[in-house]
Design a protein around this motif. Structure first.
Motif, mmCIF file in Angstrom:
data_model
loop_
_atom_site.group_PDB
_atom_site.id
_atom_site.type_symbol
_atom_site.label_atom_id
_atom_site.label_comp_id
_atom_site.label_asym_id
_atom_site.label_seq_id
_atom_site.Cartn_x
_atom_site.Cartn_y
_atom_site.Cartn_z
ATOM 1 N N MET A 1 3.892 1.703 -15.150
ATOM 2 C CA MET A 1 4.348 0.351 -14.819
ATOM 3 C C MET A 1 3.168 -0.503 -14.364
ATOM 4 O O MET A 1 2.226 -0.008 -13.773
ATOM 5 C CB MET A 1 5.407 0.403 -13.716
ATOM 6 C CG MET A 1 6.757 0.929 -14.200
ATOM 7 S SD MET A 1 8.059 0.780 -12.960
ATOM 8 C CE MET A 1 7.527 2.062 -11.825
ATOM 9 N N LYS B 1 1.133 -3.613 -12.275
ATOM 10 C CA LYS B 1 1.108 -4.026 -10.869
ATOM 11 C C LYS B 1 2.166 -5.083 -10.580
ATOM 12 O O LYS B 1 2.758 -5.125 -9.502
ATOM 13 C CB LYS B 1 -0.271 -4.590 -10.533
ATOM 14 C CG LYS B 1 -1.371 -3.531 -10.489
ATOM 15 C CD LYS B 1 -2.690 -4.160 -10.070
ATOM 16 C CE LYS B 1 -3.802 -3.096 -9.991
ATOM 17 N NZ LYS B 1 -5.093 -3.709 -9.591
ATOM 18 N N TRP C 1 5.348 -3.311 -9.862
ATOM 19 C CA TRP C 1 5.377 -2.605 -8.573
ATOM 20 C C TRP C 1 5.687 -3.559 -7.415
ATOM 21 O O TRP C 1 6.436 -3.207 -6.499
ATOM 22 C CB TRP C 1 4.032 -1.908 -8.328
ATOM 23 C CG TRP C 1 3.918 -0.586 -9.029
ATOM 24 C CD1 TRP C 1 3.069 -0.253 -10.037
ATOM 25 C CD2 TRP C 1 4.710 0.585 -8.775
ATOM 26 N NE1 TRP C 1 3.254 1.042 -10.445
ATOM 27 C CE2 TRP C 1 4.273 1.591 -9.673
ATOM 28 C CE3 TRP C 1 5.745 0.885 -7.896
ATOM 29 C CZ2 TRP C 1 4.820 2.863 -9.714
ATOM 30 C CZ3 TRP C 1 6.314 2.143 -7.921
ATOM 31 C CH2 TRP C 1 5.851 3.126 -8.815
ATOM 32 N N TRP C 2 5.137 -4.758 -7.419
ATOM 33 C CA TRP C 2 5.416 -5.658 -6.301
ATOM 34 C C TRP C 2 6.865 -6.139 -6.331
ATOM 35 O O TRP C 2 7.473 -6.393 -5.276
ATOM 36 C CB TRP C 2 4.438 -6.826 -6.252
ATOM 37 C CG TRP C 2 4.699 -7.980 -7.187
ATOM 38 C CD1 TRP C 2 4.048 -8.248 -8.346
ATOM 39 C CD2 TRP C 2 5.657 -9.042 -7.010
ATOM 40 N NE1 TRP C 2 4.547 -9.381 -8.935
ATOM 41 C CE2 TRP C 2 5.540 -9.907 -8.126
ATOM 42 C CE3 TRP C 2 6.601 -9.332 -6.041
ATOM 43 C CZ2 TRP C 2 6.332 -11.031 -8.294
ATOM 44 C CZ3 TRP C 2 7.397 -10.470 -6.203
ATOM 45 C CH2 TRP C 2 7.257 -11.306 -7.314
ATOM 46 N N ILE D 1 9.433 -4.278 -7.395
ATOM 47 C CA ILE D 1 10.217 -3.156 -6.854
ATOM 48 C C ILE D 1 10.044 -3.099 -5.321
ATOM 49 O O ILE D 1 11.017 -2.875 -4.578
ATOM 50 C CB ILE D 1 9.770 -1.824 -7.496
ATOM 51 C CG1 ILE D 1 10.090 -1.828 -8.998
ATOM 52 C CG2 ILE D 1 10.430 -0.639 -6.805
ATOM 53 C CD1 ILE D 1 9.535 -0.631 -9.751
ATOM 54 N N GLY D 2 8.813 -3.310 -4.872
ATOM 55 C CA GLY D 2 8.553 -3.308 -3.434
ATOM 56 C C GLY D 2 9.346 -4.388 -2.710
ATOM 57 O O GLY D 2 9.892 -4.160 -1.617
ATOM 58 N N ILE E 1 12.373 -2.042 -16.226
ATOM 59 C CA ILE E 1 11.980 -0.647 -16.004
ATOM 60 C C ILE E 1 12.493 0.238 -17.136
ATOM 61 O O ILE E 1 11.760 1.069 -17.691
ATOM 62 C CB ILE E 1 12.515 -0.146 -14.649
ATOM 63 C CG1 ILE E 1 11.809 -0.874 -13.495
ATOM 64 C CG2 ILE E 1 12.319 1.363 -14.507
ATOM 65 C CD1 ILE E 1 12.397 -0.563 -12.129
#
Length: 524
Positions: free
Chosen positions: A1, A3, A6-7, A9-10, A511
């Motif tokens: 995945m 970057k 990722w942010w 999802i975070g 995703i």
């Protein structure tokens, strides 16, 4: 995945954790979301503020002001008679020109219109003054009631004006009240405390007490009743007192009032004065040493001790109080007197058993409806339906978490608002999914269909949500009680719906069907 993924999802995980923290039950097992009257039980009151009382008081004070200023100007005291709640007549003594009193009235009573009536003057409150007094009276009544309720420790009370800015009604909802009758008595008690000089001696016969007052002074006294006390401070019948109408010191001059023990262990109330009140109290007691000072509460004489010396800032109120009565009286004195009396128009007591039944039935109905919704979405949209279910659960957690943070009261209509919001959240997913299906039927690749589906549904969903949000804002602004609770949950839910339908659902699709995988099929 990437970057970028990722942010995203975070961010979703951070929002989830933040919303779940306030939902953790307390050590006592109590809900972190305050429950409303219909769920927790309590009392519901609708009361009218009798604003005419405040107008009467304004006229009384104007009459006293005329007497005081006439004395300072070395003018004879004129005869004055009230003509109603908002006007009075001033008649100068024989041989005295009314123009002198007319000038006095215009200089010191700017809120009154002055008109000549033969040899007399008619003073009427101006309409602007009447409106202002009525407005201030209702506002002060709301603040006084709120202060008393706060002292009682009632959680999440609703005290609001009904009928717009001109309304004279107050809606009071107090959830979880254990002793409704006591609370209602505390709210309704006017608590107009007055310190007035007593004339003559008290007695069991009102006419005899009035006859004992010199004829020239009878027009300046009120005959009030009070409890007669025996040597042990217990109530032993009633007696009457001749009390001067002039009220130099009132409960507004009090700084605080606390329950103490008297000489015989009986409860008494010790009070202290504000700096301005201390000055007035010292002048009152210093100028009347040897006379009796009547302590009058709501037109009833509580006690009439002899003034032995000048008193500046502290004193006591004695009476045949129980400990609870003394505690309640000190509470209402600390919170201030009501500017006018209240009339109860509606009164309902909701038992906690009804609240438990409402919660159980509401939760059961919500659970059944939610389950049917999940099954329908899974059967119709298959794999994409799981996406919608995850978004729905997050939506529900966000609503409850936001309500816990803002201490928004949950009511039965509020539960209805949550269910309605979840339905609208599903509707947003449905619009997106149908757009994706249309794109697939037109031969678009999976990734292109997903991108176009979200982009084209966005405008439609924002339009429908904005109209509902505007409606909810109006309900919140002008509604009271259950209506406001419904609006709160609806506003929070709609905001959460936009976040979950576009951000969360899009992340889940990205995703599962990421561009790197070059998907050729989608379960929808």
């Amino acid at each position: 995945m990437t970057k970028n993924m990722w942010w995203k999802i975070g961010l979703i995980l951070v929002v989830l954790v933040i919303c779940m923290i306030p939902l953790i039950p307390t050590k006592t097992g109590e809900s972190t979301i305050p429950l409303g009257l219909d769920l927790k039980g309590g009392i519901h009151l609708v009361m009218r503020v009798n604003t005419g009382d405040a107008l009467n008081l304004e006229v009384d004070q104007a009459i006293e002001s005329v007497k005081s200023q006439a004395t300072k100007l070395s003018l004879p005291t004129p005869a004055m008679a009230k003509l109603g709640a908002s006007e009075f007549r001033l008649t100068p003594p024989a041989g005295i020109d009314a123009s002198q009193y007319e000038k006095l009235a215009k200089d010191w009573l700017g809120q009154f219109d002055v008109a000549r009536e033969n040899e007399s003057l008619r003073l009427s409150l101006k309409q602007a003054s009447i409106t202002s007094i009525q407005e201030d009276t209702v506002k002060q009544a709301i603040e006084t009631i709120r202060s008393r309720v706060d002292e009682l420790g009632v959680t999440e009370p609703l005290i609001a004006r009904e009928g717009g800015i001109r309304g004279d009604r107050i809606v009071i909802q107090l959830p979880g009240v254990d002793d409704p009758s006591r609370v209602k008595d505390i709210i309704r008690t006017t608590a107009q405390l007055q310190f007035r000089i007593m004339e003559g001696e008290a007695g069991p016969d009102a006419k005899a007490v009035e006859s004992s007052v010199p004829a020239a002074a009878r027009g300046d006294v009120d005959i009030l009743v009070g409890d007669k006390q025996d040597q042990f401070g217990r109530a032993a019948g009633s007696q009457y007192y001749a009390i001067h109408k002039s009220v130099p010191v009132t409960g507004r001059d009090l700084k605080t009032a606390r329950v103490q023990k008297g000489r015989m262990g009986e409860p008494i109330i010790q009070f202290s004065m504000t700096p301005e009140g201390s000055h007035k109290f010292a002048a009152l007691t210093g100028g009347n040493v040897g006379r009796r000072l009547a302590i009058v509460l709501d037109k009833k004489v509580q006690s009439a001790p002899v003034i032995h010396s000048q008193i500046e800032d502290t004193g006591i109120i004695e009476g045949s109080f129980t400990q609870q009565e003394a505690s309640d009286l000190s509470l209402v004195l600390r919170s201030g007197s009501l500017p006018a009396s209240l009339t109860t128009l509606e009164e309902r007591t909701v038992g906690p058993s009804l609240g438990r039944d409402s919660i159980r039935e509401g939760v059961t109905a919500a659970a059944i409806g939610f389950l049917l919704l999940l099954v329908s979405v899974l059967l119709y949209y298959r794999g994409a339906g799981i996406n919608a279910i995850i978004a729905l659960f997050l939506n529900l957690i966000m609503i409850l978490g936001a309500m816990a943070y803002f201490r928004a009261t949950l009511t039965l209509p509020g539960i209805t608002g949550i269910i309605l919001t979840l339905g609208m959240a599903v509707d947003s997913n449905v619009l997106v999914f149908e757009r994706i299906r249309e794109e697939l039927r037109d031969g678009r690749p999976v990734r292109s269909a997903i991108d176009n589906g979200f982009a084209r549904a966005f405008g439609t969903i924002i339009d429908t949500h904005m109209t509902t949000i505007i409606s909810a804002l109006f309900l919140f602004q002008f509604g009271t009680g259950p209506v406001k609770g419904f609006a709160v949950t609806l506003l929070i839910g709609l905001t959460a719906s936009v976040f979950t339908a576009f951000f969360v659902s899009r992340v889940i699709f990205d995703i599962i069907y990421s561009p790197a995988k070059r998907p050729t099929a989608i379960s929808i």
